[in-house]
Scaffold this motif. Structure first.
Motif, PDB file in Angstrom:
ATOM      1  N   GLU A  23       0.885  -1.049   0.057  1.00 38.63           N
ATOM      2  CA  GLU A  23       0.055   0.087  -0.041  1.00 38.63           C
ATOM      3  C   GLU A  23       0.769   1.252   0.017  1.00 38.63           C
ATOM      4  O   GLU A  23       0.683   2.273  -0.447  1.00 38.63           O
ATOM      5  N   HIS A  24       1.836   1.286   0.661  1.00 35.39           N
ATOM      6  CA  HIS A  24       2.883   2.408   0.856  1.00 35.39           C
ATOM      7  C   HIS A  24       3.335   2.571  -0.596  1.00 35.39           C
ATOM      8  O   HIS A  24       3.552   3.941  -1.156  1.00 35.39           O
ATOM      9  N   VAL A  25       3.819   1.455  -1.277  1.00 40.10           N
ATOM     10  CA  VAL A  25       4.545   1.756  -2.540  1.00 40.10           C
ATOM     11  C   VAL A  25       3.395   2.175  -3.381  1.00 40.10           C
ATOM     12  O   VAL A  25       3.876   3.107  -4.407  1.00 40.10           O
ATOM     13  N   LYS A  26       2.245   1.773  -3.486  1.00 38.08           N
ATOM     14  CA  LYS A  26       1.290   2.044  -4.446  1.00 38.08           C
ATOM     15  C   LYS A  26       1.013   3.575  -4.445  1.00 38.08           C
ATOM     16  O   LYS A  26       0.899   4.315  -5.447  1.00 38.08           O
ATOM     17  N   LYS A  27       0.767   4.104  -3.065  1.00 34.01           N
ATOM     18  CA  LYS A  27       0.499   5.264  -2.928  1.00 34.01           C
ATOM     19  C   LYS A  27       1.586   6.299  -3.157  1.00 34.01           C
ATOM     20  O   LYS A  27       1.584   7.428  -3.915  1.00 34.01           O
ATOM     21  N   ALA A  28       2.816   6.247  -2.692  1.00 41.04           N
ATOM     22  CA  ALA A  28       3.901   7.198  -2.664  1.00 41.04           C
ATOM     23  C   ALA A  28       4.607   6.801  -4.049  1.00 41.04           C
ATOM     24  O   ALA A  28       5.126   8.037  -4.599  1.00 41.04           O
ATOM     25  N   TYR A  29       4.632   5.781  -4.854  1.00 36.99           N
ATOM     26  CA  TYR A  29       5.477   5.592  -6.212  1.00 36.99           C
ATOM     27  C   TYR A  29       4.688   5.254  -7.263  1.00 36.99           C
ATOM     28  O   TYR A  29       5.158   5.329  -8.359  1.00 36.99           O
ATOM     29  N   LEU A  30       3.536   4.626  -7.100  1.00 41.60           N
ATOM     30  CA  LEU A  30       2.674   4.083  -8.400  1.00 41.60           C
ATOM     31  C   LEU A  30       1.609   5.086  -8.583  1.00 41.60           C
ATOM     32  O   LEU A  30       0.748   4.982  -9.530  1.00 41.60           O
ATOM     33  N   GLY A  31       1.240   5.983  -7.782  1.00 42.24           N
ATOM     34  CA  GLY A  31       0.155   7.106  -7.719  1.00 42.24           C
ATOM     35  C   GLY A  31      -1.142   6.255  -7.878  1.00 42.24           C
ATOM     36  O   GLY A  31      -2.079   6.518  -8.438  1.00 42.24           O
ATOM     37  N   ILE A  32      -1.343   5.339  -6.986  1.00 37.10           N
ATOM     38  CA  ILE A  32      -2.523   4.536  -6.964  1.00 37.10           C
ATOM     39  C   ILE A  32      -3.202   4.698  -5.711  1.00 37.10           C
ATOM     40  O   ILE A  32      -2.619   4.685  -4.428  1.00 37.10           O
TER      41      ILE A  32
END
Length: 232
Positions: A223-232
């Motif tokens: 979830e952190h990667v999606k929010k911070a780096y994938l714009g999801i």
């Protein structure tokens, strides 16, 4: 193949990387992602012998952290720098020859160059052109090709998509996907989706430290990667 333990890296008196440890097994693609200035490039430069650092860097069981950069190519490590850094007033062929001056690559130079030109047909078409006249994407192909002519077993790729048109980015990553069949790759990349899609495992660097690690699929689902780096 590569084992980095408790790496701390510096530019002069300024510390950029703190206590970073990771492993790269033969045949893997390992992606290192993070924001600009997080320390990703510095980690690659440390492995390549281009920074002041502390800690242990072992390659095929041998400690290499104390070796100068030019020795890395002889061991089978190639570093493709951020921003391509081709030799602009040399031709494509001359640039490729420059990659094969270490002892282990010199005897197979022509075979290596022929292989690179097969991988990147655009470079074959422009073999006699000056590198400075190539497009950004073509220069990136040339930078990767120059690294390949050193006959590496470990390829360090630093931001291969930087400043390149999206259609060429897709082409570059398709090539990396093919290269992983023969060469172990450590990839630093701003296009996080591309980087994780081809990664066997990955590391998220934040403020010079490893914040999250896992397989490529695990990081894509984080979830952190999606929010911070994938714009999801």
């Amino acid at each position: 193949m590569l084992k980095v333990s408790n790496l701390e890296s510096f530019y002069g008196a300024v510390q950029v990387v703190w206590d970073v440890s990771f492993d790269v097994n033969q045949g893997e693609v390992v992606s290192i992602i993070g924001a600009n200035g997080a320390g990703k490039t510095t980690i690659l430069k440390s492995v390549a012998g281009l920074t002041d650092h502390k800690g242990s860097i072992r390659f095929n069981g041998r400690e290499i952290g104390n070796l100068p950069a030019h020795k890395m190519a002889e061991l089978g490590i190639a570093y493709v720098p951020e921003g391509r850094k081709v030799f602009p007033q040399m031709t494509v062929l001359e640039n490729l020859r420059m990659g094969s001056f270490n002892k282990r690559a010199r005897t197979e130079r022509e075979e290596s160059i022929a292989n690179v030109l097969d991988i990147f047909p655009r470079l074959k078409e422009r073999a006699q052109q000056y590198a400075g006249n190539l497009s950004g994407g073509e220069q990136q192909m040339l930078a990767i090709g120059r690294g390949l002519t050193s006959r590496p077993s470990l390829l360090l790729l630093d931001e291969p998509s930087l400043g390149i048109a999206p259609i060429i980015v897709d082409e570059i990553f398709a090539t990396i996907q093919q290269l992983k069949k023969e060469i172990t790759i450590v990839l630093v990349e701003q296009h996080v989706h591309h980087a994780l899609a081809i990664a066997d495992k990955g590391y998220v660097i934040e403020h010079g430290k490893i914040a999250i690690s896992g397989t490529g699929k695990e990081l894509q689902a984080n979830e952190h990667v999606k929010k911070a780096y994938l714009g999801i």
